[in-house]
Scaffold this motif. Sequence first.
Motif, PDB file in Angstrom:
ATOM      1  N   VAL A 113       2.419   0.353 -10.762  1.00 41.78           N
ATOM      2  CA  VAL A 113       1.370   0.199  -9.766  1.00 41.78           C
ATOM      3  C   VAL A 113       1.072  -1.282  -9.578  1.00 41.78           C
ATOM      4  N   ALA A 168      -1.689  -0.545  -4.754  1.00 38.86           N
ATOM      5  CA  ALA A 168      -2.863   0.317  -4.861  1.00 38.86           C
ATOM      6  C   ALA A 168      -4.018  -0.533  -5.369  1.00 38.86           C
ATOM      7  N   GLU A 220      -5.904   5.702  -5.424  1.00 35.51           N
ATOM      8  CA  GLU A 220      -4.619   5.176  -4.962  1.00 35.51           C
ATOM      9  C   GLU A 220      -3.649   4.998  -6.124  1.00 35.51           C
ATOM     10  N   ALA A 221      -4.138   4.546  -7.251  1.00 33.76           N
ATOM     11  CA  ALA A 221      -3.276   4.359  -8.415  1.00 33.76           C
ATOM     12  C   ALA A 221      -2.699   5.695  -8.884  1.00 33.76           C
ATOM     13  N   ALA A 266       0.854  -1.188   0.000  1.00 33.14           N
ATOM     14  CA  ALA A 266       0.000   0.000   0.000  1.00 33.14           C
ATOM     15  C   ALA A 266       0.888   1.234   0.000  1.00 33.14           C
ATOM     16  N   LEU A 267       0.281   2.389  -0.114  1.00 32.81           N
ATOM     17  CA  LEU A 267       1.018   3.644   0.002  1.00 32.81           C
ATOM     18  C   LEU A 267       1.259   3.931   1.481  1.00 32.81           C
ATOM     19  N   ALA A 290      -0.093   6.850  -6.347  1.00 30.14           N
ATOM     20  CA  ALA A 290       1.147   6.090  -6.481  1.00 30.14           C
ATOM     21  C   ALA A 290       1.980   6.626  -7.631  1.00 30.14           C
TER      22      ALA A 290
END
Length: 213
Positions: free
Chosen positions: A130, A113, A118-119, A94-95, A122
């Motif tokens: 990703v 992600a 989230e993608a 995850a981030l 990232a």
Amino acid sequence: METDDFTTRLRRDRLVAIVRGRDAEASLRTVLTLAEEGIRLIEVSLNTADALTVISRSVNAVDPSIAIGVGTVVSADDARRAQEAGATWIVTPALGGGFEEAVARHVPVLAGALTPSEAVAASAGGASAVKLFPASLGGPAYLRALRDPFPDLPFVPVGGVDARAAAEYFEAGAVAVGVGSPLAGDAPHGGDLAALRQRARDFLSVCRTEAGT
């Protein structure tokens, strides 16, 4: 390894082998066997027994053409220890702190992600690619949907990817796939290396077929 080099290798090799084992020596043997079979991107999870030693020994044992990465990097300390062990690329679920530290250290990072937001985060934060995780939640259809608004983002599905699913993800636009237990099986826990070799050949065949080589 430079970020561009890592992305190029993902697109060329199309397979990230993930090793996560309860037995350090068996995990090392698994890495070496995968390398012998021609898999050139091998990730050792920090969840592996004595992971940092396995990583260091792997880096020293394999041909320089084999790139050893570290997975399950969550914290900044994880990222520091991974680089110190000799890893040339990092994978996060995850981030977060591990992702940010890897980017700050200019280490290529495959950042976990799941959602569109989230993608984008990232990619904007400096991810080399990703890691769509857990990919099994949406499958190839979800990747195909993500590719509509983000056609240029390099996605690497991870989680529940067997050989059949790998082919489907490539058709949906994945640049590579990350494969753990469907490839490694019980080998990192002391299991059958001959069976591991056959699974490696099966996955490589799929990757080469989809790449047109």
